[in-house]
Design an enzyme around this catalytic site. Sequence first.
Site, PDB file in Angstrom:
ATOM      1  CG  LEU A 171      -2.136  -0.849   1.292  1.00  0.00           C
ATOM      2  CD1 LEU A 171      -2.853  -0.651   2.630  1.00  0.00           C
ATOM      3  CD2 LEU A 171      -3.079  -0.538   0.151  1.00  0.00           C
ATOM      4  CG  ASP A 172       0.539   4.066  -3.107  1.00  0.00           C
ATOM      5  OD1 ASP A 172       1.196   3.071  -3.469  1.00  0.00           O
ATOM      6  OD2 ASP A 172      -0.225   4.701  -3.860  1.00  0.00           O
ATOM      7  CD  GLN A 173       5.927   6.850   3.862  1.00  0.00           C
ATOM      8  OE1 GLN A 173       6.760   6.494   3.037  1.00  0.00           O
ATOM      9  NE2 GLN A 173       6.243   7.615   4.896  1.00  0.00           N
TER      10      GLN A 173
END
Length: 221
Positions: free
Chosen positions: A59-61
Site C-alpha cells: 500500500l502506498d505510504q
Amino acid sequence: MRIKQPEIIYEDEAVIVCRKEAGVAVQTARAGQADMVSLLKNYRAKKKEEPYIGLIHRLDQPVEGVMVFAKTKMAAAKLSAQVSNRSMEKEYLAVTAGVPQPEKGELCDWLLRDGKTNTSTVVAKGTPQAKEAKLSYEVVEVRAEGQKALVHIWLHTGRHHQIRVQFAHVGYPLYGDVKYGTAAGAYCPVALCSCRIAFKHPITGKEMEFAIEPKGKAFHI
C-alpha cells in the site's frame, strides 16, 4: 509522525492480518524510519518467535488499510501466488474531487512507471514496459453538493499508484493527493483506504475475509 505498533486484526501460525496507518511505509530502506515489515518483525521477536515476515502486497505510504503478511516462507509463496493469479480480492474506499461519470463503471488503462520520480503515467497501449491496469468502481455517496464523492473500488490489477493515477487521469483526483491531483483539496493523507481483503488461507485453504472502516479525515467530513 509517531509510529506505534500496528493494530493486529487476526493472527495464527501462518498469517498476520493488520491495519496499516496512513503515513507508515510498508517497507523502506531509509535508516531509522519504521515500516510495517520491521514493526511486525519486532512484534514477533518480542514474542520469542522467529522474526520472519513475508511481504505479499503493498500500500502506498500515505494510504491506510488492511494488509496480510506471511509468517512462513511457505505461506508467503502461496499467498503471493494468489496475488499473481488475481484470486486475492482487494476493495477500496476513496473520496474523489467531483463525482465520477458514469457513477458506476470500469477504468482500463496502460500505466508506465518512472522509478526516478516514483510516479506512474497513463500511456498508449503498446508503449514499451507499460502494464495494463483495470479497476471497477461505484459511487456510494455524493457529498458537498456534488463537489466530492465516496467511491467503492474493486481492484483487478495491482499497479504502482494505480487507483490514484487512473482517477486523476479521468479528472477526478483523490482528496489529499498532491502527487497526482493538485486540485484535490488540502487534505492529508490521501483519501484512500484498502477496506477489504479476501484470500484462501495458505495452510487450511479456508476462505478468509477482513474488512475495516477508514479513519482518514476526508472520509468523515
